[in-house]
Write a protein that holds these residues in place. Structure first.
Motif, PDB file in Angstrom:
ATOM      1  N   LYS A 146     -12.496  39.013  18.944  1.00  0.00           N
ATOM      2  CA  LYS A 146     -11.813  40.209  18.456  1.00  0.00           C
ATOM      3  C   LYS A 146     -12.115  41.438  19.321  1.00  0.00           C
ATOM      4  O   LYS A 146     -11.499  42.491  19.142  1.00  0.00           O
ATOM      5  CB  LYS A 146     -12.234  40.494  17.016  1.00  0.00           C
ATOM      6  N   PRO A 148     -12.038  43.813  22.657  1.00  0.00           N
ATOM      7  CA  PRO A 148     -11.150  43.998  23.811  1.00  0.00           C
ATOM      8  C   PRO A 148     -11.791  43.402  25.060  1.00  0.00           C
ATOM      9  O   PRO A 148     -13.012  43.161  25.107  1.00  0.00           O
ATOM     10  CB  PRO A 148     -11.016  45.525  23.916  1.00  0.00           C
ATOM     11  N   ASN A 150     -12.653  44.448  27.998  1.00  0.00           N
ATOM     12  CA  ASN A 150     -13.769  45.126  28.674  1.00  0.00           C
ATOM     13  C   ASN A 150     -15.082  44.947  27.918  1.00  0.00           C
ATOM     14  O   ASN A 150     -16.153  44.806  28.514  1.00  0.00           O
ATOM     15  CB  ASN A 150     -13.455  46.610  28.871  1.00  0.00           C
ATOM     16  N   GLN A 152     -15.727  42.323  25.925  1.00  0.00           N
ATOM     17  CA  GLN A 152     -16.107  40.926  26.084  1.00  0.00           C
ATOM     18  C   GLN A 152     -16.911  40.750  27.370  1.00  0.00           C
ATOM     19  O   GLN A 152     -17.905  40.015  27.409  1.00  0.00           O
ATOM     20  CB  GLN A 152     -14.859  40.030  26.117  1.00  0.00           C
ATOM     21  N   GLU A 181     -10.844  48.211  35.564  1.00  0.00           N
ATOM     22  CA  GLU A 181     -11.513  46.973  35.164  1.00  0.00           C
ATOM     23  C   GLU A 181     -12.528  46.551  36.232  1.00  0.00           C
ATOM     24  O   GLU A 181     -13.639  46.131  35.912  1.00  0.00           O
ATOM     25  CB  GLU A 181     -10.486  45.863  34.953  1.00  0.00           C
TER      26      GLU A 181
END
Length: 335
Positions: A146, A148, A150, A152, A181
């Protein structure tokens, strides 16, 4: 004295390093993805592997971490033959993008999984300290899937930080979709390397990055490697190669211009746009451009590939032809 000297050399030779010898691996009988005679990575050294897609970078990391098995050659890790060590007995982490997480488990349980594999009791206080530092302190019970993308990746870095591995293998940049990123990933790696003394083996498609400390650059070319301690040494090689190309294609060097300007002229004349060289910055326009021209350094027999770049030119019997017009551009000269 002789026995002590031999034992001392043996320990210095094998301990605290990754050593590769006569390593060969291919996905079929016709093509070797990895063909390395010798490579040493010293204790705590940061190494950047770079090259075009398919040059063997990821395959080499997979061989080191045990996801692939090589039929020929040896990999020694801290004095032990990699072939005789089970994956779970290695103190090593392999960072991928997207990260390999327990998606249905909470952030905390993902951290605790490190201890489950090691058979140790989780240090709950240390786990929470790391997660708060990684800006995950308010998401301890949230499921990993769940989060986002970045965050994770932040969780991925956090697990590595908690594990404190001897070696960290990083193969995450190819799948980064935005510059932000990439910068986030660089910040995560910097966080790890500033606190841990691990060996860092980095697959990095952008070797010009100044944000990371790199002790050794390894250019991968169809399984073979070129090793330099400084990126600028590769640039020097590239300039020398292009100087030879100037002569080979019969282009006269303008003595009033610098070598860099002559290289720019060569790129324009032969429409090698991707090989654009910025003389002011002493840098090629892109990493792919840099890797393309570095491939010529592996073997002088490959000089001809420069004329056939993107299929615009055809070489036949040492003559160069423009494919679009059929015009003969000249004859290749000897070195």
């Amino acid at each position: 004295y002789f026995l002590w000297h031999c034992l001392h050399c043996r320990l210095c030779y094998n301990e605290n390093m990754i050593e590769i010898k006569n390593l060969q691996f291919g996905y079929n009988d016709k093509f070797l993805a990895v063909n390395i005679k010798e490579l040493k990575i010293e204790d705590g050294e940061h190494v950047c592997f770079f090259g075009l897609t398919g040059s063997g970078k990821t395959t080499l990391l997979r061989l080191i971490c045990g996801l692939e098995k090589a039929p020929e050659g040896t990999i020694f890790i801290d004095g032990k033959d990699r072939a005789g060590v089970e994956n779970h007995n290695l103190n090593m982490s392999y960072l991928l993008n997207p990260p390999v997480l327990l998606g249905s488990k909470s952030v905390l349980d993902n951290m605790r999984y490190v201890d489950k594999v090691r058979g140790t009791k989780p240090d709950e206080e240390e786990i929470k300290r790391i997660l708060f530092e990684a800006q995950l302190g308010d998401k301890l019970n949230k499921k990993a899937k769940k989060l986002p993308a970045n965050l994770q990746m932040q969780l991925n870095f956090s697990r590595v930080f908690y594990k404190k591995p001897k070696q960290i293998l990083v193969d995450i940049f190819d799948n980064a979709k935005t510059d932000e990123e990439v910068l986030g990933q660089l910040r995560g790696i910097n966080w790890l390397t500033s606190e841990l003394s691990s060996d860092l083996l980095l697959v990095q498609m952008v070797p010009f990055c100044k944000e990371l400390r790199v002790d050794k650059f390894v250019f991968c070319h169809f399984g073979q490697i070129l090793v330099k301690n400084c990126l600028e040494n590769f640039v020097t090689d590239v300039c020398n190669i292009w100087a030879k190309l100037l002569v080979k294609f019969g282009v006269k060097v303008n003595e009033k211009l610098s070598l860099a300007k002559n290289l720019e002229a060569l790129g324009q004349k032969y429409r090698l746009a991707e090989f654009a060289y910025d003389g002011d910055k002493k840098m090629f326009a892109s990493c792919d451009a840099f890797c393309e021209v570095l491939e010529l350094a592996v073997s002088e027999e490959e000089f001809e590939r420069a004329a056939d770049y993107e299929g615009e030119f055809l070489i036949y019997d040492n003559f160069v032809f423009d494919k679009s017009s059929g015009e003969c551009m000249g004859r290749l000269k000897g070195n």
